[in-house]
Design an enzyme around this catalytic site. Structure first.
Site, PDB file in Angstrom:
ATOM      1  N   ASN A 219      30.094  40.147  41.301  1.00 43.55           N
ATOM      2  CA  ASN A 219      29.948  38.992  40.413  1.00 43.55           C
ATOM      3  C   ASN A 219      30.548  37.786  41.121  1.00 43.55           C
ATOM      4  O   ASN A 219      31.764  37.649  41.213  1.00 43.55           O
ATOM      5  CB  ASN A 219      30.684  39.280  39.092  1.00 43.55           C
ATOM      6  CG  ASN A 219      30.739  38.065  38.192  1.00 43.55           C
ATOM      7  OD1 ASN A 219      30.002  37.090  38.396  1.00 43.55           O
ATOM      8  ND2 ASN A 219      31.602  38.103  37.189  1.00 43.55           N
TER       9      ASN A 219
ATOM     10  N   LYS B 261      30.464  34.719  40.208  1.00 36.47           N
ATOM     11  CA  LYS B 261      30.925  33.650  39.307  1.00 36.47           C
ATOM     12  C   LYS B 261      30.363  32.297  39.792  1.00 36.47           C
ATOM     13  O   LYS B 261      29.240  32.248  40.256  1.00 36.47           O
ATOM     14  CB  LYS B 261      32.455  33.675  39.202  1.00 36.47           C
ATOM     15  CG  LYS B 261      32.951  35.084  38.865  1.00 36.47           C
ATOM     16  CD  LYS B 261      34.394  35.153  38.493  1.00 36.47           C
ATOM     17  CE  LYS B 261      34.730  36.613  38.161  1.00 36.47           C
ATOM     18  NZ  LYS B 261      36.079  36.790  37.631  1.00 36.47           N
TER      19      LYS B 261
ATOM     20  N   HIS C 299      30.324  38.635  29.801  1.00 36.08           N
ATOM     21  CA  HIS C 299      31.538  38.609  30.636  1.00 36.08           C
ATOM     22  C   HIS C 299      32.683  37.943  29.855  1.00 36.08           C
ATOM     23  O   HIS C 299      32.446  37.014  29.081  1.00 36.08           O
ATOM     24  CB  HIS C 299      31.265  37.853  31.934  1.00 36.08           C
ATOM     25  CG  HIS C 299      32.376  38.016  32.922  1.00 36.08           C
ATOM     26  ND1 HIS C 299      33.519  37.251  32.870  1.00 36.08           N
ATOM     27  CD2 HIS C 299      32.545  38.887  33.939  1.00 36.08           C
ATOM     28  CE1 HIS C 299      34.326  37.642  33.838  1.00 36.08           C
ATOM     29  NE2 HIS C 299      33.770  38.633  34.498  1.00 36.08           N
TER      30      HIS C 299
ATOM     31  N   GLU D 161      34.795  35.831  30.669  1.00 28.88           N
ATOM     32  CA  GLU D 161      34.895  34.376  30.860  1.00 28.88           C
ATOM     33  C   GLU D 161      33.909  33.655  29.948  1.00 28.88           C
ATOM     34  O   GLU D 161      34.173  32.548  29.482  1.00 28.88           O
ATOM     35  CB  GLU D 161      34.683  34.020  32.338  1.00 28.88           C
ATOM     36  CG  GLU D 161      35.912  34.422  33.155  1.00 28.88           C
ATOM     37  CD  GLU D 161      35.639  34.763  34.599  1.00 28.88           C
ATOM     38  OE1 GLU D 161      34.552  34.456  35.121  1.00 28.88           O
ATOM     39  OE2 GLU D 161      36.541  35.378  35.220  1.00 28.88           O
TER      40      GLU D 161
ATOM     41  N   GLU E  48      36.103  45.914  31.524  1.00 29.77           N
ATOM     42  CA  GLU E  48      36.912  44.955  32.274  1.00 29.77           C
ATOM     43  C   GLU E  48      38.078  44.490  31.400  1.00 29.77           C
ATOM     44  O   GLU E  48      37.920  43.550  30.608  1.00 29.77           O
ATOM     45  CB  GLU E  48      36.064  43.747  32.671  1.00 29.77           C
ATOM     46  CG  GLU E  48      34.904  44.082  33.577  1.00 29.77           C
ATOM     47  CD  GLU E  48      34.475  42.887  34.405  1.00 29.77           C
ATOM     48  OE1 GLU E  48      34.488  43.007  35.636  1.00 29.77           O
ATOM     49  OE2 GLU E  48      34.152  41.837  33.833  1.00 29.77           O
TER      50      GLU E  48
ATOM     51  N   GLY F 257      40.877  38.866  37.877  1.00 30.20           N
ATOM     52  CA  GLY F 257      41.325  37.745  38.710  1.00 30.20           C
ATOM     53  C   GLY F 257      42.835  37.615  38.789  1.00 30.20           C
ATOM     54  O   GLY F 257      43.354  36.604  39.244  1.00 30.20           O
TER      55      GLY F 257
ATOM     56  N   SER G 151      40.115  43.118  39.286  1.00 30.44           N
ATOM     57  CA  SER G 151      40.924  43.213  40.504  1.00 30.44           C
ATOM     58  C   SER G 151      40.634  44.465  41.330  1.00 30.44           C
ATOM     59  O   SER G 151      41.549  45.072  41.890  1.00 30.44           O
ATOM     60  CB  SER G 151      42.419  43.106  40.177  1.00 30.44           C
ATOM     61  OG  SER G 151      42.699  41.836  39.615  1.00 30.44           O
TER      62      SER G 151
HETATM   63  P1  PGA Z   1      37.962  40.198  39.748  1.00 34.35           P
HETATM   64  O1  PGA Z   1      36.794  39.857  38.702  1.00 34.35           O
HETATM   65  O2  PGA Z   1      37.481  41.356  40.583  1.00 34.35           O
HETATM   66  O3  PGA Z   1      38.146  38.947  40.537  1.00 34.35           O
HETATM   67  O4  PGA Z   1      39.177  40.570  38.936  1.00 34.35           O
HETATM   68  C1  PGA Z   1      36.045  40.873  38.070  1.00 34.35           C
HETATM   69  C2  PGA Z   1      35.042  40.251  37.135  1.00 34.35           C
HETATM   70  O5  PGA Z   1      35.349  39.219  36.532  1.00 34.35           O
HETATM   71  O6  PGA Z   1      33.909  40.747  36.978  1.00 34.35           O
END
Ligand code: PGA
Length: 224
Positions: A6, A8, A84, A86, A150, A156, A186
């Site tokens: 992903n 983003k 997601h 976010e 997640e 993140g 992560s």
């Molecule tokens: P990350 O993000 O691996 O940077 O923690 C995962 C995601 O948001 O899908």
């Protein structure tokens, strides 16, 4: 095993082409790249499996800034991430809009990676199971729908769920829904193998570590 990257809001078409020019993932792992909308065509042209990061539930209409599943399909995109955290945090996405988006993407013949997971406060309050049950309940059962667990506190932050925490959540989700379940939050080259070795972890949704071809390939190879 399915490993999805992903990206983003990173990588325009130029950087997308540069990333994919030398990108050779293992044949026996399903690898999906999820670039921003403007880079979808460049990624499709490079010959990899491409998913978008979101899709609207209507086929077309007066929805400024949105993109429909049919439009994605026309471009050669094979599916979309939906829900997601976010999107839920910053763009008012709800369980109901997640359901609408997921159904529309499936109706368009595409695949869905439906994201869910508890916040830190919800975990501390002992509400993880209740939250996961509520988020899973809106998702249709479909052979092209995959769930990504997640935990929001792990996205993140560098604070990944322990393999045991991931396994526990995945087992619960699988008791509620027939989908494959990816872990996200992560995932890095040095923790991927242990997470992916859990019996109910069917792959990973990778954010930060998918932006660099070397680290993303290391995770793809750890999935073998
Ligand atoms: P990350 O993000 O691996 O940077 O923690 C995962 C995601 O948001 O899908």
């Amino acid at each position: 095993m399915l490993i999805a990257g992903n990206w983003k809001m990173f990588k325009g078409p130029h950087e997308t082409r540069a990333f994919l020019a030398g990108f050779r993932p293992p044949d026996d792992v399903d690898v999906v790249i999820c670039p921003p909308y403007v880079s979808l065509a460049a990624a499709v042209d490079a010959g990899v499996t491409v998913y978008a990061q979101n899709a609207h539930w209507e086929r077309d209409g007066a929805y400024t800034g949105e993109v429909s599943a049919a439009m994605l399909a026309e471009l050669g995109v094979r599916g979309s991430i939906i829900g997601h955290s976010e999107r839920r945090q910053h763009f008012c996405e709800t369980d109901e809009t997640v359901r609408l988006r997921a159904e529309a993407v499936l109706d368009a013949g595409l695949g869905v990676i439906a994201c869910l997971g508890e916040t830190e406060g919800e975990r501390e309050a002992g509400a993880t199971e209740e939250v996961l049950r509520r988020q899973v309940a809106v998702l249709p059962e479909h052979e092209r729908l995959v769930i990504a667990y997640e935990p929001v506190w792990a996205i993140g932050t560098g604070r990944t769920a322990s393999p045991q925490q991931a396994q526990e959540a995945h087992a619960l989700i699988k008791s509620l829904h027939a989908a494959q379940v990816l872990y996200g939050g992560s995932v890095k080259p040095d923790n991927a193998a242990e997470l992916l070795a859990q019996p109910d972890v069917d792959g990973a949704l990778v954010g930060g570590a998918s932006l660099d071809p070397t680290s993303f390939l290391a995770i793809c190879f750890a999935a073998r």
